[in-house]
Design an enzyme around this catalytic site. Structure first.
Site, PDB file in Angstrom:
ATOM      1  N   ARG A 109      60.951 -87.094  49.016  1.00  0.00           N
ATOM      2  CA  ARG A 109      62.073 -86.623  49.838  1.00  0.00           C
ATOM      3  C   ARG A 109      62.381 -87.628  50.949  1.00  0.00           C
ATOM      4  N   GLU A 152      60.055 -97.344  68.310  1.00  0.00           N
ATOM      5  CA  GLU A 152      59.402 -98.590  68.727  1.00  0.00           C
ATOM      6  C   GLU A 152      57.987 -98.270  69.194  1.00  0.00           C
ATOM      7  N   GLY A 156      59.218 -93.339  71.116  1.00  0.00           N
ATOM      8  CA  GLY A 156      59.244 -92.473  69.930  1.00  0.00           C
ATOM      9  C   GLY A 156      60.157 -91.291  70.147  1.00  0.00           C
ATOM     10  N   LEU A 259      70.154 -88.786  62.510  1.00  0.00           N
ATOM     11  CA  LEU A 259      68.963 -87.917  62.432  1.00  0.00           C
ATOM     12  C   LEU A 259      69.359 -86.517  61.982  1.00  0.00           C
ATOM     13  N   ARG A 263      67.288 -84.687  59.124  1.00  0.00           N
ATOM     14  CA  ARG A 263      66.600 -83.430  59.498  1.00  0.00           C
ATOM     15  C   ARG A 263      67.086 -82.279  58.625  1.00  0.00           C
ATOM     16  N   ARG A 288      40.329 -68.234  39.678  1.00  0.00           N
ATOM     17  CA  ARG A 288      39.019 -68.382  40.313  1.00  0.00           C
ATOM     18  C   ARG A 288      38.397 -67.008  40.571  1.00  0.00           C
ATOM     19  N   GLU A 383      61.228 -87.519  62.609  1.00  0.00           N
ATOM     20  CA  GLU A 383      62.549 -86.865  62.730  1.00  0.00           C
ATOM     21  C   GLU A 383      62.581 -85.831  63.853  1.00  0.00           C
ATOM     22  N   ASP A 387      57.515 -80.236  68.883  1.00  0.00           N
ATOM     23  CA  ASP A 387      57.747 -80.032  70.324  1.00  0.00           C
ATOM     24  C   ASP A 387      59.180 -80.399  70.707  1.00  0.00           C
ATOM     25  N   PHE A 403      63.063 -82.030  78.917  1.00  0.00           N
ATOM     26  CA  PHE A 403      62.472 -83.264  78.400  1.00  0.00           C
ATOM     27  C   PHE A 403      61.791 -84.105  79.471  1.00  0.00           C
TER      28      PHE A 403
HETATM   29  P1  TGC Z   1      70.476 -86.636  75.412  1.00  0.00           P
HETATM   30  O1  TGC Z   1      70.933 -87.043  76.770  1.00  0.00           O
HETATM   31  O2  TGC Z   1      70.179 -85.205  75.145  1.00  0.00           O
HETATM   32  O3  TGC Z   1      71.548 -87.116  74.317  1.00  0.00           O
HETATM   33  C1  TGC Z   1      72.105 -88.411  74.334  1.00  0.00           C
HETATM   34  C2  TGC Z   1      73.494 -88.289  73.690  1.00  0.00           C
HETATM   35  O4  TGC Z   1      73.347 -87.907  72.308  1.00  0.00           O
HETATM   36  C3  TGC Z   1      73.978 -86.628  72.088  1.00  0.00           C
HETATM   37  N1  TGC Z   1      73.095 -85.896  71.185  1.00  0.00           N
HETATM   38  C4  TGC Z   1      73.349 -85.731  69.889  1.00  0.00           C
HETATM   39  N2  TGC Z   1      74.401 -86.096  69.146  1.00  0.00           N
HETATM   40  C5  TGC Z   1      74.362 -85.774  67.837  1.00  0.00           C
HETATM   41  N3  TGC Z   1      73.325 -85.129  67.280  1.00  0.00           N
HETATM   42  C6  TGC Z   1      72.259 -84.749  68.006  1.00  0.00           C
HETATM   43  N4  TGC Z   1      71.256 -84.144  67.417  1.00  0.00           N
HETATM   44  C7  TGC Z   1      72.240 -85.053  69.372  1.00  0.00           C
HETATM   45  N5  TGC Z   1      71.354 -84.840  70.378  1.00  0.00           N
HETATM   46  C8  TGC Z   1      71.887 -85.351  71.479  1.00  0.00           C
HETATM   47  C9  TGC Z   1      74.110 -86.000  73.460  1.00  0.00           C
HETATM   48  O5  TGC Z   1      75.171 -85.090  73.491  1.00  0.00           O
HETATM   49  C10 TGC Z   1      74.352 -87.214  74.316  1.00  0.00           C
HETATM   50  O6  TGC Z   1      75.707 -87.599  74.140  1.00  0.00           O
HETATM   51  P2  TGC Z   1      76.544 -88.232  75.366  1.00  0.00           P
HETATM   52  O7  TGC Z   1      77.899 -88.446  74.804  1.00  0.00           O
HETATM   53  O8  TGC Z   1      76.480 -87.215  76.469  1.00  0.00           O
HETATM   54  O9  TGC Z   1      75.829 -89.499  75.718  1.00  0.00           O
HETATM   55  O10 TGC Z   1      69.255 -87.537  75.014  1.00  0.00           O
HETATM   56  P3  TGC Z   1      67.821 -87.659  75.669  1.00  0.00           P
HETATM   57  O11 TGC Z   1      67.636 -89.085  76.071  1.00  0.00           O
HETATM   58  O12 TGC Z   1      67.588 -86.585  76.696  1.00  0.00           O
HETATM   59  O13 TGC Z   1      66.839 -87.447  74.426  1.00  0.00           O
HETATM   60  C11 TGC Z   1      66.718 -86.267  73.783  1.00  0.00           C
HETATM   61  C12 TGC Z   1      66.712 -86.537  72.267  1.00  0.00           C
HETATM   62  C13 TGC Z   1      67.802 -85.707  71.678  1.00  0.00           C
HETATM   63  C14 TGC Z   1      66.990 -87.988  71.943  1.00  0.00           C
HETATM   64  C15 TGC Z   1      65.396 -86.144  71.700  1.00  0.00           C
HETATM   65  O14 TGC Z   1      65.455 -84.777  71.724  1.00  0.00           O
HETATM   66  C16 TGC Z   1      65.135 -86.514  70.274  1.00  0.00           C
HETATM   67  O15 TGC Z   1      65.794 -86.075  69.337  1.00  0.00           O
HETATM   68  N6  TGC Z   1      64.020 -87.243  70.089  1.00  0.00           N
HETATM   69  C17 TGC Z   1      63.465 -87.427  68.764  1.00  0.00           C
HETATM   70  C18 TGC Z   1      63.637 -88.818  68.254  1.00  0.00           C
HETATM   71  C19 TGC Z   1      63.573 -88.819  66.765  1.00  0.00           C
HETATM   72  O16 TGC Z   1      63.778 -87.823  66.082  1.00  0.00           O
HETATM   73  N7  TGC Z   1      63.321 -89.973  66.174  1.00  0.00           N
HETATM   74  C20 TGC Z   1      63.350 -90.062  64.736  1.00  0.00           C
HETATM   75  C21 TGC Z   1      63.282 -91.498  64.297  1.00  0.00           C
HETATM   76  S1  TGC Z   1      63.775 -91.731  62.616  1.00  0.00           S
HETATM   77  C22 TGC Z   1      62.570 -91.020  61.722  1.00  0.00           C
HETATM   78  O17 TGC Z   1      61.661 -90.412  62.164  1.00  0.00           O
HETATM   79  C23 TGC Z   1      62.730 -91.209  60.272  1.00  0.00           C
HETATM   80  S2  TGC Z   1      61.509 -90.457  59.304  1.00  0.00           S
HETATM   81  C24 TGC Z   1      62.168 -90.890  57.850  1.00  0.00           C
HETATM   82  C25 TGC Z   1      61.527 -90.322  56.688  1.00  0.00           C
HETATM   83  O18 TGC Z   1      61.951 -89.197  56.226  1.00  0.00           O
HETATM   84  O19 TGC Z   1      60.631 -90.992  56.103  1.00  0.00           O
HETATM   85  P1  FAD Z   2      55.449 -89.590  71.117  1.00  0.00           P
HETATM   86  O1  FAD Z   2      56.899 -89.512  71.398  1.00  0.00           O
HETATM   87  O2  FAD Z   2      54.640 -90.572  71.890  1.00  0.00           O
HETATM   88  O3  FAD Z   2      54.835 -88.137  71.304  1.00  0.00           O
HETATM   89  C1  FAD Z   2      53.432 -87.899  71.498  1.00  0.00           C
HETATM   90  C2  FAD Z   2      53.242 -86.406  71.744  1.00  0.00           C
HETATM   91  O4  FAD Z   2      53.932 -86.031  72.946  1.00  0.00           O
HETATM   92  C3  FAD Z   2      53.818 -85.523  70.642  1.00  0.00           C
HETATM   93  O5  FAD Z   2      52.998 -84.383  70.487  1.00  0.00           O
HETATM   94  C4  FAD Z   2      55.178 -85.104  71.190  1.00  0.00           C
HETATM   95  O6  FAD Z   2      55.641 -83.868  70.646  1.00  0.00           O
HETATM   96  C5  FAD Z   2      54.843 -84.976  72.669  1.00  0.00           C
HETATM   97  N1  FAD Z   2      56.021 -85.146  73.547  1.00  0.00           N
HETATM   98  C6  FAD Z   2      56.845 -86.225  73.669  1.00  0.00           C
HETATM   99  N2  FAD Z   2      57.806 -85.983  74.572  1.00  0.00           N
HETATM  100  C7  FAD Z   2      57.607 -84.727  75.027  1.00  0.00           C
HETATM  101  C8  FAD Z   2      58.281 -83.888  75.967  1.00  0.00           C
HETATM  102  N3  FAD Z   2      59.385 -84.298  76.627  1.00  0.00           N
HETATM  103  N4  FAD Z   2      57.789 -82.662  76.188  1.00  0.00           N
HETATM  104  C9  FAD Z   2      56.692 -82.205  75.517  1.00  0.00           C
HETATM  105  N5  FAD Z   2      56.002 -82.945  74.625  1.00  0.00           N
HETATM  106  C10 FAD Z   2      56.465 -84.193  74.383  1.00  0.00           C
HETATM  107  N6  FAD Z   2      60.922 -93.763  62.927  1.00  0.00           N
HETATM  108  C11 FAD Z   2      62.036 -94.483  62.593  1.00  0.00           C
HETATM  109  O7  FAD Z   2      62.790 -94.902  63.465  1.00  0.00           O
HETATM  110  N7  FAD Z   2      62.316 -94.751  61.283  1.00  0.00           N
HETATM  111  C12 FAD Z   2      61.534 -94.334  60.274  1.00  0.00           C
HETATM  112  O8  FAD Z   2      61.846 -94.580  59.102  1.00  0.00           O
HETATM  113  C13 FAD Z   2      60.354 -93.598  60.593  1.00  0.00           C
HETATM  114  N8  FAD Z   2      59.500 -93.224  59.600  1.00  0.00           N
HETATM  115  C14 FAD Z   2      58.303 -92.637  59.930  1.00  0.00           C
HETATM  116  C15 FAD Z   2      57.359 -92.415  58.927  1.00  0.00           C
HETATM  117  C16 FAD Z   2      56.119 -91.857  59.252  1.00  0.00           C
HETATM  118  C17 FAD Z   2      55.106 -91.657  58.177  1.00  0.00           C
HETATM  119  C18 FAD Z   2      55.855 -91.469  60.580  1.00  0.00           C
HETATM  120  C19 FAD Z   2      54.540 -90.815  60.929  1.00  0.00           C
HETATM  121  C20 FAD Z   2      56.767 -91.716  61.570  1.00  0.00           C
HETATM  122  C21 FAD Z   2      57.998 -92.311  61.279  1.00  0.00           C
HETATM  123  N9  FAD Z   2      58.935 -92.634  62.265  1.00  0.00           N
HETATM  124  C22 FAD Z   2      60.083 -93.327  61.955  1.00  0.00           C
HETATM  125  C23 FAD Z   2      58.592 -92.435  63.676  1.00  0.00           C
HETATM  126  C24 FAD Z   2      58.777 -90.997  64.160  1.00  0.00           C
HETATM  127  O9  FAD Z   2      60.116 -90.667  64.284  1.00  0.00           O
HETATM  128  C25 FAD Z   2      58.045 -90.861  65.502  1.00  0.00           C
HETATM  129  O10 FAD Z   2      56.674 -90.934  65.226  1.00  0.00           O
HETATM  130  C26 FAD Z   2      58.396 -89.578  66.230  1.00  0.00           C
HETATM  131  O11 FAD Z   2      59.732 -89.590  66.676  1.00  0.00           O
HETATM  132  C27 FAD Z   2      57.456 -89.287  67.409  1.00  0.00           C
HETATM  133  O12 FAD Z   2      57.316 -90.401  68.228  1.00  0.00           O
HETATM  134  P2  FAD Z   2      55.850 -90.942  68.645  1.00  0.00           P
HETATM  135  O13 FAD Z   2      55.019 -91.017  67.414  1.00  0.00           O
HETATM  136  O14 FAD Z   2      56.036 -92.167  69.432  1.00  0.00           O
HETATM  137  O15 FAD Z   2      55.228 -89.808  69.533  1.00  0.00           O
END
Ligand code: TGC
Ligand code: FAD
Length: 406
Positions: A109, A152, A156, A259, A263, A288, A383, A387, A403
């Site tokens: 997936r 990075e 994260g 995202l 998601r 079993r 993703e 938390d 946050f």
């Molecule tokens: P914040 O100030 O809340 O938002 C910044 C701007 O973005 C807008 N926004 C969104 N827009 C679209 N969709 C959403 N879900 C959005 N969430 C927020 C928001 O309105 C704002 O817009 P503007 O115009 O006012 O500037 O941002 P913040 O800095 O407080 O951070 C909160 C946030 C939302 C970034 C955090 O909650 C978050 O989502 N952190 C998680 C990061 C994450 O998910 N990373 C994933 C990396 S990729 C990955 O993991 C791939 S795995 C791949 C695989 O399946 O193998």
């Molecule tokens: P951190 O952000 O350092 O978090 C550490 C802990 O603190 C966690 O328990 C978290 O929930 C908690 N925490 C953080 N902030 C808060 C808060 N404000 N309040 C309360 N608790 C908080 N990323 C990409 O960009 N592209 C990819 O393709 C991708 N693939 C991935 C594949 C795998 C197998 C894995 C494991 C990760 C991948 N990621 C990718 C990264 C992934 O998105 C991050 O690991 C994730 O967003 C969490 O970031 P971090 O690991 O730095 O944890």
């Protein structure tokens, strides 16, 4: 059967068929949606499940088979217009494909999520027509594999704190920085990379494999999502052609929109993983025997089965509702956070309960549940961690962001 076979209750195959009939949402699906789901299910049965344990143990992913999700099944970018290699299927159909792939394993997936939601979606949404035509058809067919670099080493959950930069120097755009934990980084032909420009705005660009200054290296110490490539990307004074920068992405909102796509797929995928855990445990509970009868006859085991079955049924209904809202253009990102958070949590609980029901066999790679349990630790984290989605929902309910502490 062990410890004095005494057949009472359903045959395992019958029990699984009964459960599937009870949680069935078929009457709420269109014919094309059922057909796509069943086609992917057959692909997984034939091409994924037979070698899943082998790949988990060896920490390998069969990319040749993975490319067939595009070339054979047409799943990569399948909700996009046909002009770009998509087939404009519904988001529910796409969700069901995610479900069936994750029944085979989360890495499968993941491949679909990254290729469709994190690579093709931004090229389509933020790219120029020239960029779309240049990359999307090849990505759709699986000729090209893509990756998405947002996370990075120091950034994260808080991607707004990224340090990678895309700055102008002597008239050229130069990319510097590093991305960590990037799915498919070393096997990707194209990397969608997010970086801050001279004004501190988040910009997106496509970096092609072999570009001078761009290198990638695999994570070698992963005990979760082993059958999936995860990499570190390094950018050392990479000259980025202007035509590789997305013209329509100028803020953090752009990667966050990507995202949402991934998601959404995870919300469905998690139901597939949970179904696999539940069905494995149900079969085992009828085979079993201890104390002279199948363990499925003991109330404590039935409690676990009832929990799993109920949670899967609820998770499916929410995913379907989210899919219909997405198809109608009415989904809010809070719906997606609810679904990702709830369904991954429940899949993780199901995997743990199923593992418990397998006793010692549950920690053995000879039995199927362990790899799902291990993989879900990554799914729970990437993703947006559980938390993070809790806080997104909390903010949507109260209007107060929790946050930051200051
Ligand atoms: P914040 O100030 O809340 O938002 C910044 C701007 O973005 C807008 N926004 C969104 N827009 C679209 N969709 C959403 N879900 C959005 N969430 C927020 C928001 O309105 C704002 O817009 P503007 O115009 O006012 O500037 O941002 P913040 O800095 O407080 O951070 C909160 C946030 C939302 C970034 C955090 O909650 C978050 O989502 N952190 C998680 C990061 C994450 O998910 N990373 C994933 C990396 S990729 C990955 O993991 C791939 S795995 C791949 C695989 O399946 O193998
Ligand atoms: P951190 O952000 O350092 O978090 C550490 C802990 O603190 C966690 O328990 C978290 O929930 C908690 N925490 C953080 N902030 C808060 C808060 N404000 N309040 C309360 N608790 C908080 N990323 C990409 O960009 N592209 C990819 O393709 C991708 N693939 C991935 C594949 C795998 C197998 C894995 C494991 C990760 C991948 N990621 C990718 C990264 C992934 O998105 C991050 O690991 C994730 O967003 C969490 O970031 P971090 O690991 O730095 O944890």
């Amino acid at each position: 059967m062990s410890n004095e076979k005494k057949r009472i209750g359903f045959e395992p195959d019958q029990a699984v068929a009964n459960a599937r009939a009870l949680w069935s949402i078929d009457d709420m699906l269109h014919e094309e949606e059922r057909m796509i789901r069943d086609t992917v299910a057959r692909f997984v049965e034939k091409n994924v499940l037979p070698d899943a344990a082998k790949h988990f143990k060896a920490a390998t992913f069969p990319l040749d088979v993975g490319r067939r999700l595009g070339s054979e099944l047409g799943l990569f970018g399948c909700t996009l217009p046909t002009k770009y290699g998509g087939s404009e299927i519904s988001n529910v159909a796409y969700g069901l494909a995610n479900q069936q792939l994750e029944y085979g394993g989360s890495g499968w997936r993941s491949l679909l999520s990254v290729q469709s939601g994190l690579v093709m979606f931004p090229i389509y949404t933020f790219g120029s027509e020239e960029q779309r035509m240049r990359w999307l058809p090849k990505l759709a067919k699986g000729e090209y594999i893509g990756c998405f670099g947002l996370t990075e080493p120091g950034s994260g959950s808080d991607p707004g704190s990224m340090r990678t930069t895309l700055k102008r120097k002597d008239g050229k755009l130069i990319l510097n920085g590093a991305k960590q934990w990037i799915t498919n980084g070393t096997v990707a032909d194209v990397a969608v990379v997010w970086a801050k420009d001279d004004e501190g705005k988040v910009r997106g660009c496509v970096i092609e494999k072999g570009t001078p200054g761009f290198t990638a290296r695999d994570e070698e110490h992963k005990f979760s999502l082993r059958a999936s490539v995860t990499s570190n990307l390094f950018f050392d004074d990479v000259v980025v052609p202007e035509e590789n920068v997305f013209p329509n992405a100028n803020s953090l909102g752009a990667p966050l929109k990507c995202l949402n796509q991934a998601r959404y797929g995870i919300m469905w995928g998690a139901t597939g993983s949970a179904m696999f855990s539940f069905e494995s445990a149900l079969r085992y509970s009828l085979e079993r025997c201890q104390f002279g009868s199948p363990i499925g006859g003991f109330q404590l085991q039935q409690q676990r089965l009832a929990y799993m079955f109920s949670e899967i049924s609820k998770g499916l209904l929410f995913a379907l509702r989210a899919g219909r809202l997405k198809d109608a253009g009415k989904i809010h990102h809070t719906h997606i956070s609810i679904g990702k958070r709830n369904n991954v949590f429940m899949a993780r609980e199901c995997a743990r309960m199923a593992r418990e029901m397998f006793g010692a066999n549950g920690v053995s790679g000879e039995y199927p549940v362990w790899r799902h349990m291990a993989d879900l630790e990554s799914v729970y984290t990437y993703e947006g961690t559980h938390d993070v989605h809790t806080l997104i929902i909390g903010e949507a309910l109260t209007g107060i962001s929790a946050f930051r502490t200051k």
